[in-house]
Design a protein around this motif. Structure first.
Motif, PDB file in Angstrom:
ATOM      1  N   SER A  12      -4.526 -10.033 -46.651  1.00 16.35           N
ATOM      2  CA  SER A  12      -5.964  -9.810 -46.473  1.00 16.35           C
ATOM      3  C   SER A  12      -6.705 -10.491 -47.613  1.00 16.35           C
ATOM      4  N   HIS A  13      -8.006 -10.680 -47.426  1.00 20.99           N
ATOM      5  CA  HIS A  13      -8.824 -11.253 -48.492  1.00 20.99           C
ATOM      6  C   HIS A  13      -8.892 -10.306 -49.685  1.00 20.99           C
ATOM      7  N   ALA A  14      -8.891  -9.001 -49.409  1.00 16.99           N
ATOM      8  CA  ALA A  14      -8.927  -8.030 -50.503  1.00 16.99           C
ATOM      9  C   ALA A  14      -7.694  -8.171 -51.391  1.00 16.99           C
ATOM     10  N   VAL A  15      -6.536  -8.399 -50.789  1.00 18.03           N
ATOM     11  CA  VAL A  15      -5.321  -8.618 -51.561  1.00 18.03           C
ATOM     12  C   VAL A  15      -5.390  -9.943 -52.305  1.00 18.03           C
ATOM     13  N   ALA A  16      -5.862 -10.978 -51.630  1.00 20.80           N
ATOM     14  CA  ALA A  16      -5.935 -12.310 -52.258  1.00 20.80           C
ATOM     15  C   ALA A  16      -6.796 -12.284 -53.517  1.00 20.80           C
ATOM     16  N   ARG A  17      -7.873 -11.509 -53.480  1.00 22.93           N
ATOM     17  CA  ARG A  17      -8.779 -11.475 -54.637  1.00 22.93           C
ATOM     18  C   ARG A  17      -8.134 -10.852 -55.864  1.00 22.93           C
ATOM     19  N   THR A  18      -7.057 -10.082 -55.686  1.00 20.75           N
ATOM     20  CA  THR A  18      -6.436  -9.428 -56.842  1.00 20.75           C
ATOM     21  C   THR A  18      -5.389 -10.302 -57.521  1.00 20.75           C
ATOM     22  N   VAL A  19      -5.031 -11.450 -56.915  1.00 20.00           N
ATOM     23  CA  VAL A  19      -4.071 -12.351 -57.554  1.00 20.00           C
ATOM     24  C   VAL A  19      -4.773 -13.054 -58.706  1.00 20.00           C
ATOM     25  N   PRO A  20      -4.350 -12.830 -59.943  1.00 15.09           N
ATOM     26  CA  PRO A  20      -5.073 -13.422 -61.080  1.00 15.09           C
ATOM     27  C   PRO A  20      -5.058 -14.946 -61.023  1.00 15.09           C
ATOM     28  N   PRO A  21      -6.215 -15.604 -61.064  1.00 14.66           N
ATOM     29  CA  PRO A  21      -6.233 -17.070 -61.009  1.00 14.66           C
ATOM     30  C   PRO A  21      -5.368 -17.713 -62.085  1.00 14.66           C
ATOM     31  N   PRO A  60      -1.961 -24.877 -61.217  1.00 13.15           N
ATOM     32  CA  PRO A  60      -3.235 -25.610 -61.153  1.00 13.15           C
ATOM     33  C   PRO A  60      -3.495 -26.131 -59.743  1.00 13.15           C
ATOM     34  N   GLY A  61      -4.672 -25.831 -59.232  1.00 11.11           N
ATOM     35  CA  GLY A  61      -5.062 -26.293 -57.907  1.00 11.11           C
ATOM     36  C   GLY A  61      -4.486 -25.484 -56.762  1.00 11.11           C
ATOM     37  N   GLU A  62      -3.687 -24.471 -57.048  1.00  7.21           N
ATOM     38  CA  GLU A  62      -3.065 -23.677 -55.988  1.00  7.21           C
ATOM     39  C   GLU A  62      -4.095 -22.791 -55.302  1.00  7.21           C
ATOM     40  N   TRP A  63      -3.978 -22.653 -53.998  1.00  7.42           N
ATOM     41  CA  TRP A  63      -4.824 -21.737 -53.268  1.00  7.42           C
ATOM     42  C   TRP A  63      -3.953 -20.709 -52.561  1.00  7.42           C
ATOM     43  N   VAL A  64      -4.558 -19.599 -52.240  1.00  3.44           N
ATOM     44  CA  VAL A  64      -3.850 -18.520 -51.555  1.00  3.44           C
ATOM     45  C   VAL A  64      -4.266 -18.520 -50.094  1.00  3.44           C
ATOM     46  N   THR A  65      -3.298 -18.574 -49.201  1.00  8.68           N
ATOM     47  CA  THR A  65      -3.562 -18.548 -47.768  1.00  8.68           C
ATOM     48  C   THR A  65      -3.656 -17.096 -47.303  1.00  8.68           C
ATOM     49  N   VAL A  66      -4.724 -16.756 -46.621  1.00  8.15           N
ATOM     50  CA  VAL A  66      -4.876 -15.422 -46.043  1.00  8.15           C
ATOM     51  C   VAL A  66      -4.455 -15.468 -44.577  1.00  8.15           C
ATOM     52  N   VAL A  67      -3.480 -14.656 -44.235  1.00 14.12           N
ATOM     53  CA  VAL A  67      -3.010 -14.566 -42.850  1.00 14.12           C
ATOM     54  C   VAL A  67      -3.104 -13.103 -42.408  1.00 14.12           C
ATOM     55  N   HIS A  68      -3.998 -12.839 -41.476  1.00 17.07           N
ATOM     56  CA  HIS A  68      -4.105 -11.498 -40.901  1.00 17.07           C
ATOM     57  C   HIS A  68      -3.054 -11.364 -39.796  1.00 17.07           C
ATOM     58  N   HIS A  69      -2.026 -10.607 -40.072  1.00 20.99           N
ATOM     59  CA  HIS A  69      -0.960 -10.422 -39.087  1.00 20.99           C
ATOM     60  C   HIS A  69      -1.386  -9.417 -38.030  1.00 20.99           C
ATOM     61  N   GLY A  70      -0.978  -9.680 -36.806  1.00 25.72           N
ATOM     62  CA  GLY A  70      -1.212  -8.729 -35.730  1.00 25.72           C
ATOM     63  C   GLY A  70       0.070  -8.030 -35.348  1.00 25.72           C
ATOM     64  N   PRO A  71      -0.024  -6.968 -34.566  1.00 31.86           N
ATOM     65  CA  PRO A  71       1.177  -6.242 -34.123  1.00 31.86           C
ATOM     66  C   PRO A  71       1.852  -6.964 -32.972  1.00 31.86           C
ATOM     67  N   ASP A  72       3.027  -6.516 -32.636  1.00 30.19           N
ATOM     68  CA  ASP A  72       3.785  -7.061 -31.522  1.00 30.19           C
ATOM     69  C   ASP A  72       4.062  -5.919 -30.555  1.00 30.19           C
ATOM     70  N   LEU A  73       3.079  -5.633 -29.710  1.00 30.92           N
ATOM     71  CA  LEU A  73       3.176  -4.477 -28.810  1.00 30.92           C
ATOM     72  C   LEU A  73       3.176  -4.886 -27.346  1.00 30.92           C
ATOM     73  N   ALA A  74       3.721  -6.070 -27.057  1.00 31.15           N
ATOM     74  CA  ALA A  74       3.777  -6.522 -25.669  1.00 31.15           C
ATOM     75  C   ALA A  74       4.556  -5.508 -24.840  1.00 31.15           C
ATOM     76  N   GLY A  75       3.939  -5.068 -23.756  1.00 34.32           N
ATOM     77  CA  GLY A  75       4.601  -4.107 -22.879  1.00 34.32           C
ATOM     78  C   GLY A  75       4.497  -2.668 -23.330  1.00 34.32           C
ATOM     79  N   ALA A  76       3.723  -2.395 -24.407  1.00 38.09           N
ATOM     80  CA  ALA A  76       3.572  -1.012 -24.862  1.00 38.09           C
ATOM     81  C   ALA A  76       2.867  -0.186 -23.781  1.00 38.09           C
ATOM     82  N   PRO A  77       3.253   1.069 -23.602  1.00 37.35           N
ATOM     83  CA  PRO A  77       2.675   1.881 -22.529  1.00 37.35           C
ATOM     84  C   PRO A  77       1.231   2.260 -22.812  1.00 37.35           C
ATOM     85  N   GLY A  78       0.493   2.536 -21.745  1.00 37.82           N
ATOM     86  CA  GLY A  78      -0.888   2.982 -21.865  1.00 37.82           C
ATOM     87  C   GLY A  78      -1.310   3.694 -20.601  1.00 37.82           C
TER      88      GLY A  78
END
Length: 402
Positions: A175-184, A189-207
């Motif tokens: 998350s961006h909130a986590v990324a902001r806590t990584v001390p620069p 030098p020049g490194e950036w942090v990639t933010v990836v919002h992971h989703g669940p894997d609930l294909a076929g989950a009942p409803g």
């Protein structure tokens, strides 16, 4: 939330591509995912979700873990075609991990000659960063995923991270909130942090009504009760004690309400005792660890997290995908995926009165629950586990080109 999320990372488009790389490493690329354990926590569940969607034509993925008694997800990873290595002893053995696990990690790295090591917990990550340069031949590239804010780490862990962090070739944050806590100052030098919002894997989950009735029968919940539920380890950072206090307040307004806590952890006995002290033990169900969480979610009317700290909890993403309105604390990455009043409600951490008020509002307004549930399901569609894994593999491709 700053705006709608339409992709699993907010990097510029020219930094994220699904085009095949023409780097120096030929397929299949040998990749090791390194974790502390393979229990039923959110970070571990992400490994399983991503393994099911990895590009097997390009990457041959293996998993290693340190804590032998935290192996609940190991069989599922094996079933997904992933080779699993336990570094800390015999799988399933309780007690402490064998302190020789770093030596086993070094032997594994030397024997399997991975092109890339992707670490997921700070302690094994620090070990990998120290050991990788000691190997004969080219050292593997190092990618690290931050699942939590740095403030959560114990001082020794934080120092181990800080002293070795610049050896990472890339960093991914959940998350961006986590990324902001990584001390620069700890990045290259020049490194950036990639933010990836992971989703669940609930294909076929009942409803639907049948799934709701089945889930309530499984948990022994009354058909007509208003049910609030949470999923997570029973630990101080999840702060289920505040949730119990909130439920006690809710019961004064809605005596038939029920609270379900799915998960296990070191505070389980203390939380049971606290429910008794509050006089609400008959209205609280602690289920322990469950492998069938997707099947149990339809039993709930509202999902909740009372956490004091979070990265981006998989449990919240699963609840939203299942079409549940949520009441969660305004911490970590949760405000990045849930808008207050749109898919649920955000409340301050450590505030049982605010939690109870939000629960009561939803208990008294079924039409509001229906609207928020539909919006939650729609929002969750933007978080795709397959797309998240493609974003992770784009990071792999970038570091392997250099």
């Amino acid at each position: 939330m700053s705006g709608p999320l339409s992709r699993p990372t907010d990097r510029p488009a020219d930094e994220l591509t699904d085009e095949p790389t023409t780097g120096p490493v030929e397929a299949p690329v040998r990749v090791l995912w390194l974790a502390k354990g393979l229990g039923r926590g959110g970070a571990e569940q992400l490994l399983l979700n991503c393994a099911r969607h990895a590009d097997r034509s390009r990457y041959r993925i293996e998993v290693a873990y340190v804590l032998p008694w935290k192996d609940a997800l190991a069989p599922a990873l094996t079933e997904a075609g992933v080779t699993v290595h336990c570094l800390g002893g015999t799988p399933g053995t309780p007690g402490r991990a064998d302190p020789r696990w770093p030596l086993r990690l070094r032997r594994l790295l030397a024997e399997r000659r991975y092109h890339l090591v992707h670490t997921h917990m700070p302690v094994p990550a620090a070990a990998a960063r120290v050991l990788a340069p000691t190997l004969a031949g080219p050292a593997p590239r190092l990618v690290h995923t931050e699942h939590n804010v740095w403030e959560r780490y114990r001082p020794a862990t934080r120092w181990a991270n800080a002293l070795t962090y610049r050896r990472n070739d890339a960093v991914i944050a959940v998350s961006h909130a986590v990324a902001r806590t990584v001390p620069p100052g700890r990045r290259r030098p020049g490194e950036w942090v990639t933010v990836v919002h992971h989703g669940p894997d609930l294909a076929g989950a009942p409803g639907g009504p049948a799934a709701r009735a089945a889930a309530r029968a499984e948990l022994g919940l009354p058909d007509g009760a208003f049910v609030v539920g949470t999923v997570g380890n029973l630990t101080p950072k999840k702060d289920q004690a505040t949730l119990l206090a909130a439920h006690a307040a809710l019961l004064r307004r809605h005596p038939g309400a029920r609270l379900v806590l799915i998960g296990t952890g070191p505070l389980e006995d203390r939380l049971r005792a606290r429910a008794g002290e509050l006089g609400i033990e008959d209205a609280v169900l602690l289920t322990g660890s469950r492998p069938d969480v997707p099947e149990l979610l339809p039993a709930l009317d509202v999902f909740t997290l009372s956490s004091r700290q979070e990265g981006l909890p998989v449990a919240l993403m699963e609840a939203m995908t299942s079409g549940l309105p949520s009441v969660v604390t305004r911490v970590g990455g949760m405000p990045e995926v849930l808008d207050d009043g749109e898919q649920g409600f955000l409340v301050p951490p450590g505030d049982p009165a605010a939690l109870a008020d939000a629960f009561a509002r939803l208990a008294e307004a079924p039409e509001l629950r229906t609207r928020l549930a539909a919006a939650a399901r729609e929002r969750a569609e933007r978080f795709d586990v397959a797309g998240a894994q493609r974003a992770v593999e784009a990071v792999y491709a970038r570091v392997l080109r250099h």
